[in-house]
Motif scaffolding. Structure first.
Motif, PDB file in Angstrom:
ATOM      1  N   PHE A   1      40.935  36.165  31.231  1.00  0.00           N
ATOM      2  CA  PHE A   1      40.669  36.504  32.643  1.00  0.00           C
ATOM      3  C   PHE A   1      39.355  37.246  32.749  1.00  0.00           C
ATOM      4  O   PHE A   1      38.860  37.808  31.766  1.00  0.00           O
ATOM      5  N   LYS A   2      38.793  37.218  33.972  1.00  0.00           N
ATOM      6  CA  LYS A   2      37.554  37.944  34.217  1.00  0.00           C
ATOM      7  C   LYS A   2      37.915  39.374  34.613  1.00  0.00           C
ATOM      8  O   LYS A   2      38.786  39.576  35.469  1.00  0.00           O
TER       9      LYS A   2
ATOM     10  N   SER B   1      41.425  40.786  27.985  1.00  0.00           N
ATOM     11  CA  SER B   1      40.780  39.725  28.777  1.00  0.00           C
ATOM     12  C   SER B   1      40.374  38.556  27.883  1.00  0.00           C
ATOM     13  O   SER B   1      40.361  37.403  28.318  1.00  0.00           O
TER      14      SER B   1
ATOM     15  N   ALA C   1      41.273  43.481  37.943  1.00  0.00           N
ATOM     16  CA  ALA C   1      40.417  44.656  38.180  1.00  0.00           C
ATOM     17  C   ALA C   1      41.147  45.931  37.797  1.00  0.00           C
ATOM     18  O   ALA C   1      42.367  46.022  37.973  1.00  0.00           O
TER      19      ALA C   1
ATOM     20  N   VAL D   1      36.613  38.922  45.674  1.00  0.00           N
ATOM     21  CA  VAL D   1      37.067  37.935  44.692  1.00  0.00           C
ATOM     22  C   VAL D   1      38.585  37.896  44.822  1.00  0.00           C
ATOM     23  O   VAL D   1      39.245  38.938  44.709  1.00  0.00           O
ATOM     24  N   LYS D   2      39.138  36.723  45.072  1.00  0.00           N
ATOM     25  CA  LYS D   2      40.598  36.625  45.213  1.00  0.00           C
ATOM     26  C   LYS D   2      41.078  35.230  44.822  1.00  0.00           C
ATOM     27  O   LYS D   2      40.282  34.293  44.943  1.00  0.00           O
TER      28      LYS D   2
ATOM     29  N   LYS E   1      43.423  34.858  36.924  1.00  0.00           N
ATOM     30  CA  LYS E   1      42.055  34.502  36.485  1.00  0.00           C
ATOM     31  C   LYS E   1      41.138  35.726  36.602  1.00  0.00           C
ATOM     32  O   LYS E   1      40.131  35.814  35.915  1.00  0.00           O
ATOM     33  N   ASN E   2      41.514  36.632  37.547  1.00  0.00           N
ATOM     34  CA  ASN E   2      40.707  37.824  37.796  1.00  0.00           C
ATOM     35  C   ASN E   2      41.591  39.055  37.690  1.00  0.00           C
ATOM     36  O   ASN E   2      42.718  39.050  38.183  1.00  0.00           O
TER      37      ASN E   2
ATOM     38  N   PHE F   1      37.091  43.139  36.094  1.00  0.00           N
ATOM     39  CA  PHE F   1      36.217  43.848  37.044  1.00  0.00           C
ATOM     40  C   PHE F   1      36.521  45.343  36.996  1.00  0.00           C
ATOM     41  O   PHE F   1      37.676  45.729  36.895  1.00  0.00           O
TER      42      PHE F   1
ATOM     43  N   MET G   1      43.348  38.265  42.867  1.00  0.00           N
ATOM     44  CA  MET G   1      43.031  39.164  41.761  1.00  0.00           C
ATOM     45  C   MET G   1      44.240  40.061  41.491  1.00  0.00           C
ATOM     46  O   MET G   1      44.875  40.544  42.426  1.00  0.00           O
TER      47      MET G   1
END
Ligand code: KG4
Ligand code: ZN
Length: 326
Positions: free
Chosen positions: A279-280, A274, A255, A122-123, A252-253, A282, A125
């Protein structure tokens, strides 16, 4: 298939991954926590000798994959030089015996890929790496595009848990121990928030650790309350600095990776963040938060696709190599 070896610190681990499907076909790890626990931290020479015993035992279980291997991946940076050496020696031996190219893997890149085990990348991130050796905020945009937004000026997040645990008479590694007793304590001690007047994105844990030492020496508080108050402040500092990076870049992502990403209070605070900044979030599966070869194998799949090979004569051990600054 790629066979990957990890020995950068105190975990001996080997994994085998299928390149096309990214499926993890084999993964085993032998931890040395018990052996180092008596010393309150990792003793590099002892770790090296334990890798020399454990790695061949694990490799023995992988023989059936040998005919299908296309490359051997190994962590060559960063870490303890004497322990990196053990994995790299094994990779060199396999490279010569099976006529395979070597894929050198940066351990920190491996931690980022711990969230992509058996999954697609996922990028872009933003990544918070919190381990025993590192505390970093990183921009990840693919295997060959990773840079560091901020890092620690002194101790790492995990290391500060280990040191405070030692001062409290708790075993090594201290992170899970502090987390466990903090659950029974109250956040009732006023500890300083590190770098609260700094305008940069950076971390520092040595001042907070020192403040904890003074609190312990005052003999006024319960261990549980000290652990709870320390943990809360250590996480508040991460959130304070991460928020600064998030406000600037609006990722948006996001981790959280590394050994300390197992901490449930830390995860909870970032879950709140988040929702505010949309943002999502992880994290790695709990079995892949600490050092392991599955994450090294997953990163190696991307390096393989990019032809990032070395041979047994030129692979170097780079104990201090991290990422370039953003
Ligand atoms: O990633 P890792 O296995 O090794 C390094 O690359 O450093 O991280 C180990 C670190 C140790 O400092 C350990 O105390 C910390 O992660 N840790 C934790 C927790 N579990 C492990 N720190 C805080 N809370 C935890 N639950
Ligand atoms: Zn690590």
């Amino acid at each position: 298939m790629i066979l990957a070896i990890e020995s950068s610190c105190d975990d001996s681990s080997i994994a085998v991954v299928e390149i096309e499907s990214k499926k993890l076909l084999f993964h085993k790890k032998i931890s040395q926590e018990l052996e180092h626990s008596v010393y309150g931290g990792v003793v590099p020479e002892l770790a090296s000798r334990l890798h020399a015993e454990a790695l061949p035992k694990i490799l023995n279980e992988c023989k059936k994959f040998f005919p299908k291997l296309k490359a051997v991946a190994v962590t060559n940076a960063p870490g303890l030089s004497v322990t990196l050496q053990e994995g790299v020696m094994m990779a060199k031996a396999l490279s010569i015996a099976l006529d395979l190219p070597i894929i050198p893997v940066n351990h920190l890149t491996g931690h980022i890929y711990s969230v992509f085990i058996e999954k697609e990348e996922v990028k872009p991130m933003m990544v918070l790496l919190v381990s025993g050796g590192h505390t970093k905020i990183i921009n990840f945009n693919g295997i060959d595009d990773i840079c560091e937004i901020g890092t620690t000026l002194d101790d790492s997040f995990g290391e500060s848990f280990d040191k405070c645990a030692k001062m409290l008479g708790l075993p090594y590694p201290g992170g899970p121990e502090i987390e466990k007793i903090a659950k029974k304590g109250k956040v009732c001690i006023d500890l300083p928030l590190p770098l609260k007047n700094s305008s940069k994105i950076e971390f520092s844990y040595s001042g907070l650790k020192n403040a904890v030492r003074l609190v312990i020496e005052s003999n006024k508080y319960k261990k549980e309350d000290i652990a709870a108050s320390f943990q809360a402040k250590a996480i508040e500092h991460l959130v304070f600095m991460a928020k600064r990076a998030i406000k600037k870049q609006r990722p948006k992502n996001f981790a959280i990776v590394g050994g300390a990403s197992a901490n449930q209070s830390l995860r909870k605070e970032f879950e709140k963040l988040s929702l505010v900044y949309n943002f999502k979030l992880f994290y790695p599966d709990m079995k892949y938060t600490s050092d392991n070869a599955a994450m090294i194998a997953r990163a190696a799949v991307e390096l393989y696709k990019n032809n990032k090979f070395s041979d047994y004569k030129d692979i170097k051990i780079l104990p201090r190599t991290g990422f370039k600054e953003c």
